[in-house]
Design a protein around this motif. Structure first.
Motif, PDB file in Angstrom:
ATOM      1  N   UNK A   1     -48.102   8.622  13.132  1.00 18.80           N
ATOM      2  CA  UNK A   1     -48.234   7.998  14.449  1.00 18.80           C
ATOM      3  C   UNK A   1     -48.092   6.485  14.342  1.00 18.80           C
ATOM      4  N   UNK A   2     -48.696   5.884  13.333  1.00 24.79           N
ATOM      5  CA  UNK A   2     -48.562   4.431  13.138  1.00 24.79           C
ATOM      6  C   UNK A   2     -47.101   4.038  12.903  1.00 24.79           C
ATOM      7  N   UNK A   3     -46.404   4.801  12.076  1.00 20.83           N
ATOM      8  CA  UNK A   3     -44.993   4.511  11.803  1.00 20.83           C
ATOM      9  C   UNK A   3     -44.162   4.646  13.076  1.00 20.83           C
ATOM     10  N   UNK A   4     -44.425   5.677  13.826  1.00 22.75           N
ATOM     11  CA  UNK A   4     -43.685   5.900  15.071  1.00 22.75           C
ATOM     12  C   UNK A   4     -43.963   4.780  16.073  1.00 22.75           C
ATOM     13  N   UNK A   5     -45.214   4.352  16.144  1.00 15.89           N
ATOM     14  CA  UNK A   5     -45.579   3.270  17.047  1.00 15.89           C
ATOM     15  C   UNK A   5     -44.874   1.973  16.646  1.00 15.89           C
ATOM     16  N   UNK A   6     -44.822   1.688  15.349  1.00 14.33           N
ATOM     17  CA  UNK A   6     -44.114   0.486  14.874  1.00 14.33           C
ATOM     18  C   UNK A   6     -42.655   0.533  15.303  1.00 14.33           C
ATOM     19  N   UNK A   7     -42.070   1.705  15.245  1.00 13.91           N
ATOM     20  CA  UNK A   7     -40.678   1.862  15.654  1.00 13.91           C
ATOM     21  C   UNK A   7     -40.503   1.649  17.153  1.00 13.91           C
ATOM     22  N   UNK A   8     -41.382   2.235  17.956  1.00 14.81           N
ATOM     23  CA  UNK A   8     -41.270   2.114  19.403  1.00 14.81           C
ATOM     24  C   UNK A   8     -41.487   0.687  19.884  1.00 14.81           C
ATOM     25  N   UNK A   9     -42.256  -0.074  19.149  1.00 15.35           N
ATOM     26  CA  UNK A   9     -42.577  -1.444  19.578  1.00 15.35           C
ATOM     27  C   UNK A   9     -41.506  -2.452  19.176  1.00 15.35           C
ATOM     28  N   UNK A  10     -40.375  -1.968  18.709  1.00 15.59           N
ATOM     29  CA  UNK A  10     -39.307  -2.829  18.215  1.00 15.59           C
ATOM     30  C   UNK A  10     -38.917  -3.931  19.198  1.00 15.59           C
ATOM     31  N   UNK A  11     -38.790  -3.598  20.455  1.00 15.19           N
ATOM     32  CA  UNK A  11     -38.344  -4.568  21.452  1.00 15.19           C
ATOM     33  C   UNK A  11     -39.484  -5.320  22.134  1.00 15.19           C
ATOM     34  N   UNK A  12     -40.701  -5.018  21.743  1.00 11.99           N
ATOM     35  CA  UNK A  12     -41.831  -5.554  22.485  1.00 11.99           C
ATOM     36  C   UNK A  12     -42.761  -6.435  21.642  1.00 11.99           C
ATOM     37  N   UNK A  13     -42.830  -6.197  20.370  1.00 11.37           N
ATOM     38  CA  UNK A  13     -43.752  -6.940  19.503  1.00 11.37           C
ATOM     39  C   UNK A  13     -42.990  -7.698  18.437  1.00 11.37           C
ATOM     40  N   UNK A  14     -43.656  -8.680  17.890  1.00  8.90           N
ATOM     41  CA  UNK A  14     -43.016  -9.510  16.871  1.00  8.90           C
ATOM     42  C   UNK A  14     -42.816  -8.711  15.584  1.00  8.90           C
TER      43      UNK A  14
ATOM     44  N   UNK B   1     -43.619  -9.526  12.421  1.00 12.08           N
ATOM     45  CA  UNK B   1     -44.803  -9.419  11.557  1.00 12.08           C
ATOM     46  C   UNK B   1     -45.817  -8.372  12.039  1.00 12.08           C
ATOM     47  N   UNK B   2     -45.961  -8.257  13.357  1.00 11.38           N
ATOM     48  CA  UNK B   2     -46.887  -7.276  13.919  1.00 11.38           C
ATOM     49  C   UNK B   2     -46.416  -5.845  13.626  1.00 11.38           C
ATOM     50  N   UNK B   3     -45.122  -5.611  13.813  1.00 19.99           N
ATOM     51  CA  UNK B   3     -44.555  -4.288  13.531  1.00 19.99           C
ATOM     52  C   UNK B   3     -44.595  -3.978  12.044  1.00 19.99           C
ATOM     53  N   UNK B   4     -44.332  -4.990  11.233  1.00 22.31           N
ATOM     54  CA  UNK B   4     -44.360  -4.812   9.782  1.00 22.31           C
ATOM     55  C   UNK B   4     -45.761  -4.432   9.314  1.00 22.31           C
ATOM     56  N   UNK B   5     -46.772  -5.049   9.914  1.00 25.92           N
ATOM     57  CA  UNK B   5     -48.162  -4.728   9.547  1.00 25.92           C
ATOM     58  C   UNK B   5     -48.467  -3.264   9.873  1.00 25.92           C
TER      59      UNK B   5
ATOM     60  N   UNK C   1     -46.268  -0.832  10.106  1.00 24.56           N
ATOM     61  CA  UNK C   1     -45.458  -0.045   9.189  1.00 24.56           C
ATOM     62  C   UNK C   1     -46.072  -0.015   7.789  1.00 24.56           C
ATOM     63  N   UNK C   2     -46.536  -1.161   7.303  1.00 24.01           N
ATOM     64  CA  UNK C   2     -47.171  -1.227   5.987  1.00 24.01           C
ATOM     65  C   UNK C   2     -48.440  -0.393   5.926  1.00 24.01           C
ATOM     66  N   UNK C   3     -49.240  -0.431   7.011  1.00 21.13           N
ATOM     67  CA  UNK C   3     -50.453   0.392   7.061  1.00 21.13           C
ATOM     68  C   UNK C   3     -50.096   1.873   7.010  1.00 21.13           C
ATOM     69  N   UNK C   4     -49.055   2.222   7.727  1.00 26.31           N
ATOM     70  CA  UNK C   4     -48.604   3.622   7.741  1.00 26.31           C
ATOM     71  C   UNK C   4     -48.158   4.051   6.350  1.00 26.31           C
ATOM     72  N   UNK C   5     -47.378   3.223   5.701  1.00 21.66           N
ATOM     73  CA  UNK C   5     -46.872   3.552   4.377  1.00 21.66           C
ATOM     74  C   UNK C   5     -47.992   3.679   3.354  1.00 21.66           C
ATOM     75  N   UNK C   6     -48.925   2.734   3.395  1.00 19.31           N
ATOM     76  CA  UNK C   6     -50.062   2.776   2.461  1.00 19.31           C
ATOM     77  C   UNK C   6     -50.891   4.041   2.676  1.00 19.31           C
ATOM     78  N   UNK C   7     -51.085   4.394   3.937  1.00 22.70           N
ATOM     79  CA  UNK C   7     -51.860   5.586   4.274  1.00 22.70           C
ATOM     80  C   UNK C   7     -51.133   6.839   3.805  1.00 22.70           C
ATOM     81  N   UNK C   8     -49.832   6.882   3.998  1.00 23.85           N
ATOM     82  CA  UNK C   8     -49.046   8.040   3.581  1.00 23.85           C
ATOM     83  C   UNK C   8     -49.092   8.222   2.066  1.00 23.85           C
ATOM     84  N   UNK C   9     -49.064   7.102   1.372  1.00 25.99           N
ATOM     85  CA  UNK C   9     -49.135   7.198  -0.098  1.00 25.99           C
ATOM     86  C   UNK C   9     -50.485   7.673  -0.546  1.00 25.99           C
TER      87      UNK C   9
END
Length: 189
Positions: free
Chosen positions: A160-173, A175-179, A181-189
Motif C-alpha cells: 500500500x505504501x509503494x502504491x501510494x508513492x506511485x499515485x502521488x507522483x503528480x501531487x507530492x514532491x 523527496x516525500x514520495x521517495x521517503x 517508497x523507501x519505507x515500503x522497500x525496507x518493510x518488504x525486505x
C-alpha cells in the motif's frame, strides 16, 4: 433447462458457458447458485483464452443472477465485482474498471472485510496509473487501507505504501514520495 444442465454437468468436457446458459435459464426455479458458479468459471476460461470482453459479459450475468435470484451473499457479490473489475482492466475498459473497484471497496467496507477492501484499493487504477492528474479516489482508498492495516509492518502495508508513492507522483514532491517508497522497500525486505 435445469434437467439439461444437470445432464450436461455429469458429462466431462462440457464448457462452463453452456452450463451457465442452461442453469441461468432455470435460475428462477432454484438453479441460480449453479448458474453464478458456471458464469464465473466461463469468465475464467474466457480470460485464459484472451477474450476479456466475453469474461465481462459472463461476470455481469453472474451479478445479475445473484442479485435477482440469490443466494443473498454479499461477500460473493463483492468477489464477483472484483473479478468484473479485473476483466474490465484486461478488456481496456479503464473507467468501468475503476468504477467497479470503487464499488467493491464500498461493499467490502460495509462487510468489514479488510482483505477484499485491500484488493480493491490496490488494484484501483490498474497496474501502472497512467493518469496525468491526481486521483483523489485512489489516494483516499490507499490511506483508508493504511488505517485498516495499522502501524505494524506487513507485506500488505508495504504494498500500500509503494502504491501510494506511485499515485502521488503528480501531487507530492520527489523527496516525500521517495521517503514513502523507501519505507515500503525496507518493510518488504
Amino acid at each position: 433447462h435445469h434437467r439439461i444442465g444437470e445432464t450436461l454437468e455429469s458429462r466431462p468436457g462440457v464448457p462452463p458457458a453452456e452450463l451457465a446458459h442452461h442453469f441461468g435459464a432455470a435460475a428462477s426455479i432454484g438453479s441460480a447458485e449453479k448458474a453464478v458458479r458456471y458464469e464465473r468459471l466461463a469468465a475464467e476460461r474466457a480470460l485464459e483464452e484472451v477474450a476479456a470482453e466475453v469474461a465481462v459479459s459472463h461476470l455481469r450475468k453472474a451479478l445479475q443472477l445473484l442479485d435477482r435470484f440469490g443466494p443473498r451473499d454479499e461477500e460473493l457479490r463483492c468477489e464477483l465485482i472484483l473479478d468484473l473489475a479485473d476483466a474490465h482492466d484486461r478488456a481496456g475498459e479503464y473507467a468501468s474498471r475503476d468504477q467497479r473497484f470503487a464499488e467493491a471497496a464500498d461493499t467490502a467496507r460495509q462487510l468489514g472485510n479488510r482483505e477484499l477492501f485491500l484488493r480493491a484499493a490496490l488494484r484501483y487504477g490498474g497496474i501502472l496509473p497512467a493518469t496525468v492528474s491526481p486521483d483523489h479516489q485512489a489516494e483516499a482508498l490507499l490511506k483508508e487501507a493504511l488505517d485498516q492495516l495499522g502501524e505494524q509492518d506487513s507485506a500488505a502495508r508495504a504494498a500500500v505504501l509503494a502504491r501510494l508513492a506511485h499515485w502521488l507522483h503528480n501531487e507530492r514532491s520527489y523527496p516525500e514520495r521517495l521517503e514513502l517508497s523507501d519505507r515500503s522497500l525496507a518493510m518488504a525486505r
